[in-house]
Each structure stands twice: as C-alpha cells, then as structure tokens.
Design an enzyme around this catalytic site. Structure first.
Site, PDB file in Angstrom:
ATOM      1  N   ASP A  64      -6.178 -15.548   1.822  1.00 17.99           N
ATOM      2  CA  ASP A  64      -6.436 -14.124   2.058  1.00 17.99           C
ATOM      3  C   ASP A  64      -6.907 -13.418   0.278  1.00 17.99           C
ATOM      4  O   ASP A  64      -6.085 -13.742  -0.051  1.00 17.99           O
ATOM      5  CB  ASP A  64      -4.719 -13.684   2.206  1.00 17.99           C
ATOM      6  CG  ASP A  64      -4.555 -12.656   2.554  1.00 17.99           C
ATOM      7  OD1 ASP A  64      -4.974 -11.530   1.783  1.00 17.99           O
ATOM      8  OD2 ASP A  64      -3.166 -12.240   2.924  1.00 17.99           O
ATOM      9  N   ASN A  97      -7.161 -10.567   0.052  1.00 19.85           N
ATOM     10  CA  ASN A  97      -6.248  -9.261   0.259  1.00 19.85           C
ATOM     11  C   ASN A  97      -7.124  -7.154  -0.661  1.00 19.85           C
ATOM     12  O   ASN A  97      -6.500  -7.077  -0.922  1.00 19.85           O
ATOM     13  CB  ASN A  97      -5.129  -9.342  -0.971  1.00 19.85           C
ATOM     14  CG  ASN A  97      -3.543  -9.266   0.220  1.00 19.85           C
ATOM     15  OD1 ASN A  97      -3.896  -8.398   1.460  1.00 19.85           O
ATOM     16  ND2 ASN A  97      -3.038 -10.268  -0.421  1.00 19.85           N
ATOM     17  N   ASP A 106      -8.802 -11.556   4.985  1.00 20.44           N
ATOM     18  CA  ASP A 106      -9.324 -12.903   4.884  1.00 20.44           C
ATOM     19  C   ASP A 106     -11.106 -13.950   5.353  1.00 20.44           C
ATOM     20  O   ASP A 106     -11.823 -13.847   5.989  1.00 20.44           O
ATOM     21  CB  ASP A 106      -8.887 -13.662   6.511  1.00 20.44           C
ATOM     22  CG  ASP A 106      -7.150 -13.551   5.985  1.00 20.44           C
ATOM     23  OD1 ASP A 106      -6.244 -14.496   5.390  1.00 20.44           O
ATOM     24  OD2 ASP A 106      -6.571 -12.528   7.233  1.00 20.44           O
ATOM     25  N   ASP A 119       1.309 -11.446  11.149  1.00 22.14           N
ATOM     26  CA  ASP A 119      -0.640 -10.884  10.890  1.00 22.14           C
ATOM     27  C   ASP A 119      -1.936 -10.808  11.093  1.00 22.14           C
ATOM     28  O   ASP A 119      -2.031  -9.831  10.986  1.00 22.14           O
ATOM     29  CB  ASP A 119       0.900  -8.901  10.518  1.00 22.14           C
ATOM     30  CG  ASP A 119       1.377  -9.946   9.275  1.00 22.14           C
ATOM     31  OD1 ASP A 119       0.639 -11.101   8.657  1.00 22.14           O
ATOM     32  OD2 ASP A 119       1.545  -8.578   8.591  1.00 22.14           O
TER      33      ASP A 119
END
Length: 258
Positions: free
Chosen positions: A147, A149, A218, A247
C-alpha cells in the site's frame, strides 16, 4: 507464480476474510499491510494451518507488515528501511522467497497536509527511493509490493478534482512515485492495463464500493530482472464486497517461471 499484496486493515479482526481469500485464490506469496497487531498477536497458527509460512513486523494498534509464502520459507533480509534507526513505525519487511526478493511496504498516509504527518511521509518516501535504487543496482529479481498511499495519475482516482489537497494525490508525492519508477521499476498493473479504470481501495463511506468510487493505491513494482516474467495482473475487487471486508482489495501478479 502468483504474488499478491493486501492491506487487511486488521489481521485479527478480518482473519476470516483473509483466510477465505487465501483458500479461494491460492496466491503463492502475499504481502500484508496494516496488521494492527504486535508481534505476539500475529495469527501465525491460523496462517500456517492455511498452508503458509510467514514472517511479520508488527506494531500495537497501527501499521504492521508481513510476508506469507506457500512456496518456500521466506528468508528475511531486512526489517525496516535504512536510515530509520529511531523510527518506531513498522512499515517495511523484505525477504528472499522462491528465487525472488519480495519487499512488502506500507507507505505513510500523510494526512493532514501540510503538517508533520505529511513531512514524515515525504521523508519515508525518500528513504524508500534510496533503498529501491540499491535493489535495482543489485540486478536481482525484486517485487516491491504494498500500500503506497499514492494515486500516481488522475486515471487512478475517482473524480481527481476532489483530491487535489489530499496527501495521497499531492504533487510532491506523485513526483516521488514517478522518480521511483524512473529507476527502472515496472508498474505491473499499468504495464498490462495502461488505459483501464482500476481501483484497489474503496472507502467505507458514501457507498463508495457500490458506486465504484475508488482509488488505486496498492501497487506491485517489478525490477527489470523480474518484469520480463510478468504474465498477468489484476485486482480481486469482489473481496471488497464480502462481509466485514477490508476497504482494500487484494492486488496480484502472475509470473512465468524464471
């Protein structure tokens, strides 16, 4: 060989979802993020019963990363990025698995921006870029998965105009991601699906999943020594619709034999 990354958003609270997905998809190697559990609370026994060996770098309540494998024991090569001896956040783990060096990461969110959390994100990103350069220079087959971000381009976010002030879409962050790719990393999903709308995250609010109002944050980045083996890539988006799901949805690549 199939390598996946999955931000589980709490490995114990969402263990049934993780185990169901492992049984359904049978990935060979999995990078997990947001364990939200200290080392002693990692569900090693349940993971082992599912057929996977694991290494993990936990943290109470927050962060935490792990690498699972059903194709050989993960041999840990690094825990935490260089240059962060006083960094208490568990965000990076690296291991040699079945002939591939797998690096699992959870890059900081960075919100609110501006502020100390955003500054930490940029500093952590610089450490990642520096270490990633050494991985490229090694000539090894490396998968940098997790991930990040970061939504790299407007194509990677639903209604990008609404995200202009967010740390995940900030110009500095997108520029850092671009600099990472310039080292020679291949963005696996975009390599095979350059124009498609693909998301890996849907917020719990505003019915985001049903509306497909998502983000692609991701990523699986492949070193030149591994990129030539890329055969397929995708997102198991249906997992996001399961009861008590994360999520995020699992994102994966398929590699030909080396």
């Amino acid at each position: 060989m199939r390598i996946a990354t999955f931000n589980v958003n709490g490995v114990n609270g969402r263990l049934p979802v993780l185990l169901r997905w492992l049984a359904e998809s049978s990935p060979d190697i999995v990078c997990l993020q947001e364990l939200k559990a200290p080392d002693e609370r990692f569900p090693a026994a349940a993971i082992e019963a599912a057929g996977y060996e694991a290494i993990w770098h936990g943290q109470k309540s927050w962060n935490g990363v792990a690498i699972l494998s059903r194709v050989g024991t993960p041999i840990e090569t690094r825990r935490g990025l260089p240059g962060g001896d006083d960094d208490a956040q568990s965000r990076y783990i690296e291991a040699a698995v079945n002939g591939v060096l797998v690096a699992g990461l959870y890059l900081p969110n960075g919100n609110p921006r501006p502020g100390p959390k955003f500054d930490y994100k940029l500093a952590w990103f610089e450490r990642l870029i520096a270490h990633a350069a050494s991985l490229i220079e090694s000539g090894l087959p490396v998968a940098l998965a997790g991930d990040f971000n970061v939504m790299p381009t407007p194509r990677d976010v639903y209604k990008p105009e609404r995200w202009t002030e967010d740390a995940l879409f900030a110009p500095e962050v997108r520029a850092a991601f671009a600099r990472l790719l310039e080292q020679g990393w291949a963005d696996a999903l975009r390599t095979l699906h350059p124009q498609e709308t693909i998301y890996t995250f849907w917020d719990y609010f505003r019915n985001a999943y049903a509306r497909n109002a998502g983000l692609r944050i991701d990523h699986l980045l492949l070193s030149p020594a591994l990129a030539g083996r890329l055969a397929d890539a995708g997102v198991d988006a249906h997992v996001r619709g399961w009861e008590k799901a994360s999520d995020h949805a699992p994102t994966w690549i398929a590699l030909t034999d080396g």
